[in-house]
Design a protein around this motif. Structure first.
Motif, mmCIF file in Angstrom:
data_model
loop_
_atom_site.group_PDB
_atom_site.id
_atom_site.type_symbol
_atom_site.label_atom_id
_atom_site.label_comp_id
_atom_site.label_asym_id
_atom_site.label_seq_id
_atom_site.Cartn_x
_atom_site.Cartn_y
_atom_site.Cartn_z
ATOM 1 N N ARG A 47 0.839 -1.211 0.000
ATOM 2 C CA ARG A 47 0.000 0.000 0.000
ATOM 3 C C ARG A 47 0.867 1.251 0.000
ATOM 4 N NH1 ARG A 47 -4.090 2.277 -2.079
ATOM 5 N NH2 ARG A 47 -5.370 3.508 -0.695
ATOM 6 N N ALA A 48 1.943 1.244 0.743
ATOM 7 C CA ALA A 48 2.850 2.397 0.768
ATOM 8 C C ALA A 48 3.439 2.650 -0.621
ATOM 9 C CB ALA A 48 3.963 2.180 1.793
ATOM 10 N N VAL A 49 3.821 1.592 -1.319
ATOM 11 C CA VAL A 49 4.364 1.730 -2.676
ATOM 12 C C VAL A 49 3.300 2.285 -3.614
ATOM 13 C CG1 VAL A 49 5.235 0.447 -4.679
ATOM 14 C CG2 VAL A 49 6.161 -0.011 -2.405
ATOM 15 N N GLU A 69 10.068 8.583 -0.328
ATOM 16 C CA GLU A 69 8.616 8.759 -0.450
ATOM 17 C C GLU A 69 7.895 7.483 0.018
ATOM 18 O OE1 GLU A 69 5.300 11.252 -1.467
ATOM 19 O OE2 GLU A 69 7.430 11.701 -1.198
ATOM 20 N N ILE A 70 8.411 6.332 -0.350
ATOM 21 C CA ILE A 70 7.828 5.065 0.105
ATOM 22 C C ILE A 70 7.921 4.962 1.622
ATOM 23 C CG2 ILE A 70 8.117 2.545 0.089
ATOM 24 C CD1 ILE A 70 8.974 2.866 -2.912
ATOM 25 N N ALA A 75 5.417 4.888 6.914
ATOM 26 C CA ALA A 75 5.398 5.396 8.287
ATOM 27 C C ALA A 75 4.131 6.198 8.590
ATOM 28 C CB ALA A 75 6.628 6.266 8.531
ATOM 29 N N GLY A 76 3.394 6.582 7.541
ATOM 30 C CA GLY A 76 2.194 7.387 7.753
ATOM 31 C C GLY A 76 2.517 8.778 8.254
ATOM 32 N N ARG A 77 3.666 9.308 7.820
ATOM 33 C CA ARG A 77 4.121 10.611 8.297
ATOM 34 C C ARG A 77 4.658 11.447 7.140
ATOM 35 N NH1 ARG A 77 4.359 7.267 12.429
ATOM 36 N NH2 ARG A 77 4.502 7.983 14.561
ATOM 37 N N ARG A 78 4.526 12.753 7.239
ATOM 38 C CA ARG A 78 5.060 13.666 6.232
ATOM 39 C C ARG A 78 6.461 14.140 6.602
ATOM 40 N NH1 ARG A 78 3.428 12.298 2.157
ATOM 41 N NH2 ARG A 78 2.965 14.021 0.833
ATOM 42 N N GLN A 79 6.847 14.033 7.858
ATOM 43 C CA GLN A 79 8.159 14.496 8.302
ATOM 44 C C GLN A 79 9.174 13.368 8.144
ATOM 45 O OE1 GLN A 79 5.540 14.344 10.550
ATOM 46 N NE2 GLN A 79 4.755 16.408 10.251
ATOM 47 N N LEU A 186 -4.385 7.344 5.351
ATOM 48 C CA LEU A 186 -4.759 8.680 5.872
ATOM 49 C C LEU A 186 -3.732 9.739 5.502
ATOM 50 C CD1 LEU A 186 -6.246 7.873 9.390
ATOM 51 C CD2 LEU A 186 -7.454 8.776 7.382
ATOM 52 N N LEU A 187 -2.502 9.337 5.305
ATOM 53 C CA LEU A 187 -1.480 10.307 4.919
ATOM 54 C C LEU A 187 -1.865 10.972 3.609
ATOM 55 C CD1 LEU A 187 1.257 11.561 5.568
ATOM 56 C CD2 LEU A 187 2.311 9.703 4.278
ATOM 57 N N GLU A 188 -2.469 10.223 2.714
ATOM 58 C CA GLU A 188 -2.927 10.764 1.424
ATOM 59 C C GLU A 188 -4.007 11.820 1.650
ATOM 60 O OE1 GLU A 188 -2.922 10.881 -2.790
ATOM 61 O OE2 GLU A 188 -1.523 10.042 -1.368
#
Length: 191
Positions: A47-49, A69-70, A75-79, A186-188
């Motif tokens: 899913r991350a890919v 980016e992957i 990690a579900g994080r932008r930082q 949710l990161l999306e």
């Protein structure tokens, strides 16, 4: 996508990252190594890919490097600094190394017969590149042993890292891996 579940012994993290980057460049693939204790299951990384690829295709990616980016999506994080906790570190750790070649046209809509044949060849080339890169990674000095690492999931660590509360787990019959994948998705939404 190929995964190598293994035990890594890393003496110099920068050197290890540079080495897997060189392997990725040699075979035209992206390689990202994860501390397996932070990975819920194979689907978590798939899913991350998928989401990282979509962000790159839409020119919405945060990181310049596809591997990073992957990692951000996994990690579900932008930082980046916070996501790096999920990556490998110096010492001996259970790991999972992801190897993936970027698809040219993942859905294939609007293709004629010739384009589909070319796409099939491209898919075979991608799979071949991934398999060759997997062998090269397996042969690295840092790989102490090839062993299942996703089977021994650390639920407490996952709940803490992905902020999954006891109340949330009690309110659903969904497995922890599904809740982690929800954080990835949710990161999306949070962009």
């Amino acid at each position: 996508m190929e995964l190598l579940e293994c035990r890594l012994s890393i003496g110099d993290l920068d050197s290890f990252v540079a080495t897997i980057g060189e392997v990725g460049d040699r075979f035209g693939v992206t390689i990202q190594a994860f501390d397996a204790r932070y990975v819920a299951d194979r689907r978590h990384l798939e899913r991350a890919v998928e989401l990282a690829n979509r962000a790159i295709e839409r020119d919405e990616n945060v990181a310049r490097d596809r591997a990073v980016e992957i990692l951000l999506y996994a990690a579900g994080r932008r930082q980046i600094d916070r996501a790096l906790e999920m990556g490998v570190s110096e010492g001996e750790i259970p790991a999972v190394v992801l190897i993936d070649a970027f698809p040219v046209d993942p859905d294939g809509r609007g293709r004629g017969a010739a384009e589909r044949a070319n796409a099939d060849r491209a898919d075979a080339d991608r799979a071949n590149a991934e398999a060759r890169a997997l062998e090269a990674v397996r042969d690295l000095e840092a790989v102490v042993d090839v062993e299942p690492t996703l089977d021994d999931r650390d639920d407490e660590r996952l709940c803490s890292f992905f902020d999954v509360t006891d109340a949330e787990r009690g309110a659903t019959d969904a497995p922890l891996s599904a809740l982690v994948r929800e954080r990835v998705a949710l990161l999306e939404v949070e962009k």
